[in-house]
Design an enzyme around this catalytic site. Structure first.
Site, PDB file in Angstrom:
ATOM      1  N   ILE A   1       0.900  -0.987  -0.016  1.00 38.80           N
ATOM      2  CA  ILE A   1       0.091   0.080   0.051  1.00 38.80           C
ATOM      3  C   ILE A   1       1.002   1.260  -0.038  1.00 38.80           C
ATOM      4  CG2 ILE A   1      -1.484   1.605   1.197  1.00 38.80           C
ATOM      5  CD1 ILE A   1      -3.091  -1.109   2.399  1.00 38.80           C
TER       6      ILE A   1
ATOM      7  N   ILE B   1       1.465   5.126  -0.804  1.00 35.94           N
ATOM      8  CA  ILE B   1       0.673   6.537  -1.007  1.00 35.94           C
ATOM      9  C   ILE B   1       1.729   7.496  -1.045  1.00 35.94           C
ATOM     10  CG2 ILE B   1      -0.921   8.161  -0.111  1.00 35.94           C
ATOM     11  CD1 ILE B   1      -2.470   5.436  -0.681  1.00 35.94           C
TER      12      ILE B   1
ATOM     13  N   LEU C   1      -6.639   7.666   2.364  1.00 34.34           N
ATOM     14  CA  LEU C   1      -6.330   6.783   1.300  1.00 34.34           C
ATOM     15  C   LEU C   1      -5.964   5.456   1.521  1.00 34.34           C
ATOM     16  CD1 LEU C   1      -5.051   9.702  -1.313  1.00 34.34           C
ATOM     17  CD2 LEU C   1      -7.430   8.734  -1.019  1.00 34.34           C
TER      18      LEU C   1
ATOM     19  N   LYS D   1      -6.370   3.830   4.397  1.00 35.71           N
ATOM     20  CA  LYS D   1      -7.606   3.106   4.816  1.00 35.71           C
ATOM     21  C   LYS D   1      -8.541   2.708   3.614  1.00 35.71           C
ATOM     22  CE  LYS D   1     -11.449   3.862   8.023  1.00 35.71           C
ATOM     23  NZ  LYS D   1     -11.838   4.473   9.326  1.00 35.71           N
TER      24      LYS D   1
ATOM     25  N   TYR E   1      -2.177  -0.193  11.076  1.00 40.84           N
ATOM     26  CA  TYR E   1      -2.729  -1.543  11.080  1.00 40.84           C
ATOM     27  C   TYR E   1      -3.467  -2.105  12.065  1.00 40.84           C
ATOM     28  CZ  TYR E   1      -0.069  -1.434   6.358  1.00 40.84           C
ATOM     29  OH  TYR E   1       0.321  -1.019   5.190  1.00 40.84           O
TER      30      TYR E   1
ATOM     31  N   LYS F   1      -4.743  -0.240  14.149  1.00 40.84           N
ATOM     32  CA  LYS F   1      -6.008   0.389  14.308  1.00 40.84           C
ATOM     33  C   LYS F   1      -7.225  -0.149  13.402  1.00 40.84           C
ATOM     34  CE  LYS F   1      -7.746   5.204  13.629  1.00 40.84           C
ATOM     35  NZ  LYS F   1      -7.454   6.379  12.957  1.00 40.84           N
TER      36      LYS F   1
END
Length: 172
Positions: free
Chosen positions: A96, A98, A107, A109, A142, A144
């Site tokens: 992931i 960004i 983003l 999430k 992660y 969270k």
């Protein structure tokens, strides 16, 4: 604010390479030697390597657009494409990424929820990922999002062996 997802194709290889190098550099250059970063970036994100990854039927790349600009991407793996033999009931979130200027807009999430939706559609029982033990912001994110540490594996930054936490989330 508009968010769009586009499946990455071979026509997007140059964009994929550029965003891979940019985001990886932004995130990790300050904690790693220039030599190790150069070695890793050249190995992991050369066009031939990315083309092979994109050709794998068990991997998918999704480009993320924020207000019409490429902001990041998601790479997920199933089956033999997973970087660890976690099992057929698992989907791996390998990347992931960004761009820093687009962080703090939800983003990450958003992409993680896309990965979980893909896992559900594929009837997977869990989603897992590896995160560098020193990437405290990502680990907190992660956790969270409901992931728990379930193991550790090695990650090579150039010649240096580093440890990634394996974090898993049950989805069934």
């Amino acid at each position: 604010m508009t968010i769009k997802i586009k499946k990455c194709t071979f026509e997007d290889l140059q964009t994929l390479q550029e965003i891979s190098i940019e985001t990886f550099n932004e995130t990790f250059k300050d904690q790693n030697s220039p030599e190790n970063m150069k070695t890793y970036l050249e190995r992991a994100f050369n066009l031939k390597q990315l083309e092979e990854e994109l050709s794998n039927p068990f991997s998918q790349f999704l480009l993320l657009y924020f207000n019409e600009e490429v902001a990041g991407y998601l790479k997920v793996n199933t089956g033999d494409a997973q970087s660890e033999k976690i099992g057929d009931q698992s989907l791996e979130v390998e990347r992931i990424y960004i761009k820093s200027k687009f962080q703090k807009h939800g983003l990450g999430k958003y992409l993680l929820s896309q990965a979980i939706e893909m896992a559900v559609a594929l009837h997977k029982k869990e989603v897992w990922l590896g995160v560098w033990e020193k990437n405290e912001n990502a680990i907190a994110f992660y956790k969270k999002m409901g992931f728990v540490q379930t193991g550790v594996h090695s990650f090579y930054m150039g010649e240096e062996e580093q440890s990634d936490y394996i974090m898993t989330k049950s989805i069934l």
